[in-house]
Design a protein around this motif. Sequence first.
Motif, PDB file in Angstrom:
ATOM      1  N   ILE A   2       0.888  -1.182  -0.004  1.00  9.55           N
ATOM      2  CA  ILE A   2       0.114   0.130   0.010  1.00  9.55           C
ATOM      3  C   ILE A   2       1.098   1.162   0.031  1.00  9.55           C
ATOM      4  O   ILE A   2       1.365   1.485   0.975  1.00  9.55           O
ATOM      5  CB  ILE A   2      -1.005   0.098   1.233  1.00  9.55           C
ATOM      6  N   PRO A   3       0.930   2.124  -1.101  1.00 12.07           N
ATOM      7  CA  PRO A   3       1.899   3.240  -1.182  1.00 12.07           C
ATOM      8  C   PRO A   3       1.621   4.159  -0.137  1.00 12.07           C
ATOM      9  O   PRO A   3       0.257   4.416   0.174  1.00 12.07           O
ATOM     10  CB  PRO A   3       1.839   3.710  -2.488  1.00 12.07           C
ATOM     11  N   GLN A 253     -12.184  16.695  -1.334  1.00  8.24           N
ATOM     12  CA  GLN A 253     -12.222  16.777  -0.012  1.00  8.24           C
ATOM     13  C   GLN A 253     -13.193  15.969   1.008  1.00  8.24           C
ATOM     14  O   GLN A 253     -12.695  15.449   2.019  1.00  8.24           O
ATOM     15  CB  GLN A 253     -12.430  18.375   0.178  1.00  8.24           C
ATOM     16  N   HIS A 254     -14.282  15.834   0.313  1.00  6.63           N
ATOM     17  CA  HIS A 254     -15.128  14.589   1.041  1.00  6.63           C
ATOM     18  C   HIS A 254     -14.642  13.389   1.319  1.00  6.63           C
ATOM     19  O   HIS A 254     -14.484  12.669   2.499  1.00  6.63           O
ATOM     20  CB  HIS A 254     -16.563  14.776   0.310  1.00  6.63           C
ATOM     21  N   GLN A 255     -13.909  12.905   0.280  1.00  8.51           N
ATOM     22  CA  GLN A 255     -13.248  11.625   0.159  1.00  8.51           C
ATOM     23  C   GLN A 255     -12.082  11.499   1.234  1.00  8.51           C
ATOM     24  O   GLN A 255     -11.859  10.660   2.021  1.00  8.51           O
ATOM     25  CB  GLN A 255     -12.946  10.951  -1.024  1.00  8.51           C
ATOM     26  N   ARG A 256     -11.482  12.715   1.021  1.00  8.29           N
ATOM     27  CA  ARG A 256     -10.354  12.572   1.992  1.00  8.29           C
ATOM     28  C   ARG A 256     -10.799  12.644   3.613  1.00  8.29           C
ATOM     29  O   ARG A 256     -10.359  12.170   4.442  1.00  8.29           O
ATOM     30  CB  ARG A 256      -9.391  13.890   1.801  1.00  8.29           C
ATOM     31  N   SER A 257     -11.819  13.436   3.922  1.00 12.26           N
ATOM     32  CA  SER A 257     -12.310  13.724   5.310  1.00 12.26           C
ATOM     33  C   SER A 257     -12.899  12.376   5.750  1.00 12.26           C
ATOM     34  O   SER A 257     -12.493  12.063   6.772  1.00 12.26           O
ATOM     35  CB  SER A 257     -13.288  14.618   5.072  1.00 12.26           C
ATOM     36  N   ASP A 354      -7.930   7.205  -3.517  1.00  6.39           N
ATOM     37  CA  ASP A 354      -7.733   5.577  -4.028  1.00  6.39           C
ATOM     38  C   ASP A 354      -7.460   4.625  -3.028  1.00  6.39           C
ATOM     39  O   ASP A 354      -7.382   3.578  -3.344  1.00  6.39           O
ATOM     40  CB  ASP A 354      -6.480   5.769  -5.078  1.00  6.39           C
ATOM     41  N   LEU A 355      -7.367   5.168  -1.859  1.00  8.92           N
ATOM     42  CA  LEU A 355      -7.208   4.184  -0.737  1.00  8.92           C
ATOM     43  C   LEU A 355      -8.577   3.676  -0.361  1.00  8.92           C
ATOM     44  O   LEU A 355      -9.587   4.287  -0.052  1.00  8.92           O
ATOM     45  CB  LEU A 355      -6.754   4.693   0.662  1.00  8.92           C
ATOM     46  N   SER A 356      -8.354   2.131  -0.303  1.00  6.01           N
ATOM     47  CA  SER A 356     -10.003   1.411  -0.438  1.00  6.01           C
ATOM     48  C   SER A 356     -10.387   1.375   0.954  1.00  6.01           C
ATOM     49  O   SER A 356      -9.343   1.420   1.856  1.00  6.01           O
ATOM     50  CB  SER A 356      -9.937   0.280  -1.057  1.00  6.01           C
ATOM     51  N   ASP A 357     -11.396   1.223   1.343  1.00  3.77           N
ATOM     52  CA  ASP A 357     -11.854   1.094   2.909  1.00  3.77           C
ATOM     53  C   ASP A 357     -11.168  -0.130   3.407  1.00  3.77           C
ATOM     54  O   ASP A 357     -10.692  -0.267   4.690  1.00  3.77           O
ATOM     55  CB  ASP A 357     -13.314   0.955   2.685  1.00  3.77           C
ATOM     56  N   GLU A 358     -11.123  -1.186   2.537  1.00  6.13           N
ATOM     57  CA  GLU A 358     -10.347  -2.397   3.101  1.00  6.13           C
ATOM     58  C   GLU A 358      -9.051  -2.313   3.494  1.00  6.13           C
ATOM     59  O   GLU A 358      -8.370  -2.639   4.413  1.00  6.13           O
ATOM     60  CB  GLU A 358     -10.423  -3.631   2.314  1.00  6.13           C
ATOM     61  N   GLN A 359      -8.294  -1.554   2.444  1.00  7.53           N
ATOM     62  CA  GLN A 359      -6.849  -1.059   2.725  1.00  7.53           C
ATOM     63  C   GLN A 359      -6.704  -0.344   4.075  1.00  7.53           C
ATOM     64  O   GLN A 359      -5.989  -0.732   4.824  1.00  7.53           O
ATOM     65  CB  GLN A 359      -6.383  -0.488   1.449  1.00  7.53           C
ATOM     66  N   GLN A 360      -7.504   0.637   4.129  1.00  4.59           N
ATOM     67  CA  GLN A 360      -7.564   1.595   5.423  1.00  4.59           C
ATOM     68  C   GLN A 360      -7.731   0.503   6.924  1.00  4.59           C
ATOM     69  O   GLN A 360      -7.112   0.774   7.634  1.00  4.59           O
ATOM     70  CB  GLN A 360      -8.563   2.312   5.283  1.00  4.59           C
ATOM     71  N   SER A 361      -8.803  -0.225   6.859  1.00  3.15           N
ATOM     72  CA  SER A 361      -9.176  -1.054   7.647  1.00  3.15           C
ATOM     73  C   SER A 361      -7.865  -2.065   8.110  1.00  3.15           C
ATOM     74  O   SER A 361      -7.581  -2.179   9.150  1.00  3.15           O
ATOM     75  CB  SER A 361     -10.368  -1.876   7.619  1.00  3.15           C
ATOM     76  N   TYR A 362      -7.158  -2.505   7.050  1.00  3.94           N
ATOM     77  CA  TYR A 362      -5.975  -3.451   7.303  1.00  3.94           C
ATOM     78  C   TYR A 362      -4.802  -2.647   7.776  1.00  3.94           C
ATOM     79  O   TYR A 362      -4.306  -2.838   8.981  1.00  3.94           O
ATOM     80  CB  TYR A 362      -5.578  -3.898   5.951  1.00  3.94           C
TER      81      TYR A 362
END
Length: 374
Positions: A2-3, A253-257, A354-362
């Motif tokens: 994950i970059p 901005q919405h996605q980043r927040s 572009d960071l997916s929710d699964e990647q973030q949870s990981y």
Amino acid sequence: MIPFHIPYKTGKEINFISEAINFGKWSGDGIFTKKCQTFFEEKFGFKKTFLTTSCTDALEMCAILLNIQPGDEVIVPSYTFVSTANAFILRGAKVIFADSKKDHPNMDDAQLEPLITPNTKAIVVMHYAGIPCQMHKILQLVKKHNLYLIEDAALALGSKHHDQYTGTFGHLSTFSFHETKNISCGEGGLLVVNDERFIKRAEIIREKGTDRSAFFRGEINKYGWVDIGSSFLMSDILAAFLYCQLLAFEEIQHQRSEIWNKYYKELKVLEHHGVILPGIDLNDSHSASIFYLVLESNNKRSQLIQYLKDKGIQTSFHYQSLHQSAYYSKTKTIRLPNSDQFSEGLLRLPLYPDLSDEQQSYIISTIKTFFNVH
Ligand SMILES: *Cc1c(COP(=O)(O)O)cnc(C)c1O
């Protein structure tokens, strides 16, 4: 892997660039430059804006506009990007470094007044991670001592302090559209002039010290060299790329927040494990440009970086205190312990649409495992 960062694309940038190419004015101040500047002025209430080749260049323009001379002192945070200081050093200023707050990388307004001397010309603030500095307190000092205020708002497009957008407080302010920022065009910047007295001269300095802009508006019948200046204009081809991204501003901005808020909610528990999380004043909002953790030591941070790397997660630390840099420390030794704490302990996590929710949870669960919390 994950970059740490993936620059955002709307996918339509190429269409806007084609339009600029077909329009046939590729240098600065074309239709897309005007569209971008109008967007900034209308949306954020900036008095007058000028697209530049970078935030660094916009800061250099600030130093020229303030007539910074050798012997002048400019107060700058130590925990910031090198350009915040360099722009003033280039004009011969003596830079006086201010420390961060104990619990936040932003400049500590309570420690500023003793740094002011009869030679002080300006205070430059930088809103770290797009989280606003205490602008009303700093403005009070600026007024009391008759100084200029500059905001290096490179990371703070769309942030608000008490319902007022960052970038509207300073006499002059600057933004960056470098690839690493929320909105980008590869390399680019913006100079904001909120004090009308600087508008005319800003236009000249940006046009190599000539009154070419007034000539093109038909206000004078020939143009010439009238002041110092340089080539600070952004190509209209890049402005077309930037304009395409600006149209997606709210969405980006919405996605980043959403990502920022999820990190905050899920990782808040780490505050019981010696970690400092970003502190936000309840009256403020921020640009979600960076999510960071501050570890208790450099050693602990190195361990976490390595642990995450082994699990396929790339992270990045950030600024190194400027007062400790090779350039500055060869002439002077000062102690700014709060700034150093962030140089040594602050770690930024991946944060981009572009960071997916699964990647973030990981990422979150991997960090929690490192700290042994669940
Ligand atoms: C990115 C950044 C800059 C430099 O921006 P450029 O457009 O690359 O010149 C300056 N100050 C801060 C706080 C930044 O984050």
